[in-house]
Design an enzyme around this catalytic site. Structure first.
Site, mmCIF file in Angstrom:
data_model
loop_
_atom_site.group_PDB
_atom_site.id
_atom_site.type_symbol
_atom_site.label_atom_id
_atom_site.label_comp_id
_atom_site.label_asym_id
_atom_site.label_seq_id
_atom_site.Cartn_x
_atom_site.Cartn_y
_atom_site.Cartn_z
ATOM 1 N N LEU A 79 2.374 6.388 -5.322
ATOM 2 C CA LEU A 79 3.551 6.839 -6.078
ATOM 3 C C LEU A 79 3.234 8.035 -6.973
ATOM 4 O O LEU A 79 4.129 8.590 -7.610
ATOM 5 C CB LEU A 79 4.156 5.685 -6.887
ATOM 6 C CG LEU A 79 4.625 4.467 -6.068
ATOM 7 C CD1 LEU A 79 5.309 3.438 -6.962
ATOM 8 C CD2 LEU A 79 5.555 4.866 -4.916
ATOM 9 N N ARG A 80 1.939 8.436 -6.999
ATOM 10 C CA ARG A 80 1.511 9.726 -7.578
ATOM 11 C C ARG A 80 1.678 9.878 -9.088
ATOM 12 O O ARG A 80 1.339 10.935 -9.620
ATOM 13 C CB ARG A 80 2.240 10.894 -6.896
ATOM 14 C CG ARG A 80 2.073 10.948 -5.393
ATOM 15 C CD ARG A 80 0.650 11.228 -4.966
ATOM 16 N NE ARG A 80 0.562 11.479 -3.525
ATOM 17 C CZ ARG A 80 -0.412 11.030 -2.757
ATOM 18 N NH1 ARG A 80 -1.407 10.308 -3.266
ATOM 19 N NH2 ARG A 80 -0.425 11.293 -1.475
ATOM 20 N N GLY B 106 -1.565 12.563 5.079
ATOM 21 C CA GLY B 106 -0.602 11.592 4.568
ATOM 22 C C GLY B 106 0.802 11.848 5.064
ATOM 23 O O GLY B 106 1.186 12.995 5.309
ATOM 24 N N HIS C 252 -10.491 0.815 1.977
ATOM 25 C CA HIS C 252 -10.182 1.941 2.862
ATOM 26 C C HIS C 252 -11.478 2.139 3.645
ATOM 27 O O HIS C 252 -12.448 2.664 3.120
ATOM 28 C CB HIS C 252 -9.821 3.139 1.981
ATOM 29 C CG HIS C 252 -9.802 4.475 2.648
ATOM 30 N ND1 HIS C 252 -8.694 5.287 2.660
ATOM 31 C CD2 HIS C 252 -10.768 5.162 3.297
ATOM 32 C CE1 HIS C 252 -8.978 6.414 3.298
ATOM 33 N NE2 HIS C 252 -10.229 6.370 3.689
ATOM 34 N N ASN D 7 -5.246 5.901 -6.857
ATOM 35 C CA ASN D 7 -5.745 7.290 -6.842
ATOM 36 C C ASN D 7 -4.779 8.269 -7.500
ATOM 37 O O ASN D 7 -4.385 9.280 -6.936
ATOM 38 C CB ASN D 7 -6.109 7.741 -5.416
ATOM 39 C CG ASN D 7 -4.926 7.795 -4.468
ATOM 40 O OD1 ASN D 7 -3.894 7.165 -4.702
ATOM 41 N ND2 ASN D 7 -5.070 8.551 -3.395
ATOM 42 N N ASN E 34 -4.752 9.873 7.182
ATOM 43 C CA ASN E 34 -6.057 9.251 7.064
ATOM 44 C C ASN E 34 -5.872 7.740 6.990
ATOM 45 O O ASN E 34 -5.149 7.280 6.117
ATOM 46 C CB ASN E 34 -6.756 9.757 5.791
ATOM 47 C CG ASN E 34 -8.244 9.542 5.864
ATOM 48 O OD1 ASN E 34 -8.776 9.222 6.916
ATOM 49 N ND2 ASN E 34 -8.911 9.696 4.733
ATOM 50 N N HIS F 9 -4.932 -0.154 6.346
ATOM 51 C CA HIS F 9 -4.562 0.738 7.463
ATOM 52 C C HIS F 9 -5.550 0.813 8.629
ATOM 53 O O HIS F 9 -6.108 1.874 8.925
ATOM 54 C CB HIS F 9 -4.250 2.144 6.948
ATOM 55 C CG HIS F 9 -5.222 2.733 5.932
ATOM 56 N ND1 HIS F 9 -6.568 2.737 6.108
ATOM 57 C CD2 HIS F 9 -4.983 3.331 4.735
ATOM 58 C CE1 HIS F 9 -7.141 3.326 5.063
ATOM 59 N NE2 HIS F 9 -6.200 3.683 4.212
ATOM 60 N N HIS G 153 0.838 -1.203 0.000
ATOM 61 C CA HIS G 153 0.000 0.000 0.000
ATOM 62 C C HIS G 153 0.871 1.252 0.000
ATOM 63 O O HIS G 153 1.345 1.693 1.047
ATOM 64 C CB HIS G 153 -0.910 -0.020 1.235
ATOM 65 C CG HIS G 153 -1.917 1.087 1.277
ATOM 66 N ND1 HIS G 153 -3.134 0.941 1.879
ATOM 67 C CD2 HIS G 153 -1.893 2.365 0.799
ATOM 68 C CE1 HIS G 153 -3.830 2.066 1.767
ATOM 69 N NE2 HIS G 153 -3.082 2.950 1.125
ATOM 70 N N ASP H 249 1.498 2.923 3.512
ATOM 71 C CA ASP H 249 0.596 4.015 3.098
ATOM 72 C C ASP H 249 1.411 5.271 2.794
ATOM 73 O O ASP H 249 0.969 6.404 3.057
ATOM 74 C CB ASP H 249 -0.490 4.298 4.148
ATOM 75 C CG ASP H 249 -1.651 5.115 3.569
ATOM 76 O OD1 ASP H 249 -1.678 5.342 2.332
ATOM 77 O OD2 ASP H 249 -2.525 5.523 4.350
HETATM 78 C C1 NCD Z 1 -3.795 9.121 1.075
HETATM 79 C C2 NCD Z 1 -3.197 9.915 -0.052
HETATM 80 O O1 NCD Z 1 -2.571 10.950 0.213
HETATM 81 O O2 NCD Z 1 -3.323 9.482 -1.210
HETATM 82 N N1 NCD Z 1 -3.600 9.828 2.314
HETATM 83 C C3 NCD Z 1 -3.576 9.263 3.547
HETATM 84 O O3 NCD Z 1 -3.481 10.001 4.533
HETATM 85 N N2 NCD Z 1 -3.615 7.969 3.711
HETATM 86 C C4 NCD Z 1 -5.228 8.908 0.731
HETATM 87 C C5 NCD Z 1 -6.063 8.398 1.815
HETATM 88 O O4 NCD Z 1 -6.098 7.179 2.021
HETATM 89 O O5 NCD Z 1 -6.718 9.210 2.466
HETATM 90 ZN ZN ZN Z 2 -6.462 4.897 2.508
#
Ligand code: NCD
Ligand code: ZN
Length: 433
Positions: A65-66, A327, A182, A96, A281, A235, A62, A308
């Site tokens: 990598l954007r 995040g 999630h 995402n 989150n 998570h 999990h 995460d």
């Molecule tokens: C995640 C993200 O930044 O893509 N952020 C996080 O705090 N885990 C998305 C998410 O799961 O809220």
């Molecule tokens: Zn998440």
């Protein structure tokens, strides 16, 4: 370049083979050629591993990598370099991105970028619903054909039990496909900046109660029961979620779960300085929740540790607390955090840590070349770390972002070598490329 590498005198911790012993490991042509004592190093690059632990390369099921879309925060290449530096040989980036990984074209794009970078095996996660919008199912069949084994709308919870039912029922028709949830009831979590409780009241921040997660976990487990589908819970943050998972497992449901290093280390008390790097989150919950997560990880109720890893731009994280995105980055600190906070104090042994960071996530992801066993003929995906080396978490990071919850902390346990298919991606603590 030597085609043979000999790791000499390492403590080999290989839960998949039930091994924990000082040994040599010889690697040749990408694979493990021998495991034993006094192996011949002739013609090999010999790496002295006295006092070091050698284990299956870590697997992160999990991460974010954007790429495509937010290459200013991270790219597949920089994320994979951060991963390799953290001891990982496999990473599963969540869907995402922009565009969302909800079709085979985006999956192929991410995989191609990973092949070019050649730093980690990348297992892109496909979206469950189109555009993560929770309405129509994504092209799951097409993505399965492209090799995807894990699907998730991570960042969001699948909004209705009906869509989850349809997706789990459909996924069940394929071998080894898992849906990762999630778990968050959006109506309860909305607007929440941190865990709702004593500390949110004293800090004056809007809270999201643990129930926002627990309601979704309970619903999802019920749908897993209804469909017989394979469900993975991302998570986990609350003690009651853990209790629900414990019961579901006892009942025989096909469910697995993960926890992040930051939820294992921090709690809502740590937000007193309004550090936006601790805004995550799901939110960091109470010290009691954290104690339950630790115990559940130790006893196997929680199967895996996942980072995460969620890189964000400096200017976004420097905003006011309620405007900063949630995040923390985590690939470079995960192993050190687990060794320092869980293994050091005796909450679990190194074997269990390796199981949770390599064996279990590889099994859940279906990453058969990872997670051991370290045996002749197996692909040489390995990590070597120094359990005694201390270091301070500070920039520069290999990640493009620096939003680490662990900034300034001293961690004990440092990655020395990471090997991907017989090639060192990291040696003496530094990426080779
Ligand atoms: C995640 C993200 O930044 O893509 N952020 C996080 O705090 N885990 C998305 C998410 O799961 O809220
Ligand atoms: Zn998440």
């Amino acid at each position: 370049m030597a085609e043979r590498t000999l790791f000499r005198g390492a403590r080999v911790v290989d839960p998949a083979a039930g091994l924990d012993d000082v040994m040599d490991v010889l690697v040749q042509e990408g694979g493990v050629a021998a495991v034993g004592s006094g192996l011949d190093g002739l013609g090999s690059t010999v790496l002295d591993c006295e006092g070091l632990v050698l284990a299956p390369g870590l697997v992160d099921m999990h991460a974010h990598l954007r790429q495509p879309g937010r290459e200013d925060k991270e790219t597949v290449e920089t994320g994979c370099r951060a991963a390799a530096a953290g001891g990982f040989t496999a990473v599963a980036p969540m869907a995402n991105t922009d565009p969302v990984a909800d079709n085979a074209a985006v999956i192929h794009e991410i995989r191609d970028l990973a092949v070019q970078a050649d730093l980690c095996n990348v297992f892109p996660v496909g979206a469950i619903t189109k555009g993560l919008e929770g309405e129509f199912m994504a092209d799951i069949g097409e993505m399965v054909e492209a090799g995807v084994r894990m699907f998730s709308d991570d960042g969001r919870c699948v909004p209705t039990a009906r869509i989850l039912r349809n997706a789990l029922t459909y996924a069940k028709t394929f071998d080894d496909v898992v849906l990762a949830e999630h778990c968050e009831d959006a109506s309860l979590a909305e607007g929440g900046q941190m865990h709702e409780g004593y500390h949110s009241y004293t800090l004056g921040l809007a809270g999201a109660p643990g129930e926002a997660e627990e309601i979704a976990v309970a619903r999802d487990l019920a749908v897993a029961r209804l469909t017989g589908g394979r469900l993975h819970l991302c998570h986990l943050s609350s003690a009651r979620s853990v209790e629900l998972v414990r019961r579901a497992k006892a009942e025989g449901l096909r469910v697995t779960a993960e926890v992040t290093p930051h939820h294992l280390v921090f709690s809502d008390e740590d937000l007193v300085a309004y550090d936006t790097n601790l805004k995550v989150n799901p939110p960091l919950r109470t010290a009691e929740d954290r104690a339950s997560l630790r115990a559940a990880l130790a006893d196997g109720t929680i199967d895996a540790i996942a980072t995460d890893h969620a890189p964000h731009a400096v200017e976004e994280k420097e905003a006011e607390f309620d405007r900063a995105p949630p995040g923390t980055i985590g690939l470079e600190t995960a192993l050190g955090a687990v060794l320092t906070e869980l293994v050091g104090p005796g909450l679990m042994d190194v074997r269990r840590a390796v199981e949770a960071m390599a064996v279990a996530p590889a099994r859940i992801l279906g990453a058969a070349d990872h997670g051991g066993p370290i045996e002749m003929g197996r692909p040489a995906n390995l990590v070597v770390f120094d359990p005694a080396a201390s270091w301070v978490v500070e920039p520069p990071f290999h990640s493009k972002s620096r939003n680490s919850a662990f900034l300034g902390r001293t961690l004990q346990g440092r990655v020395i070598h990471t090997m991907l298919r017989g090639e060192l991606t990291v040696t003496d603590g530094k990426p080779t490329r």
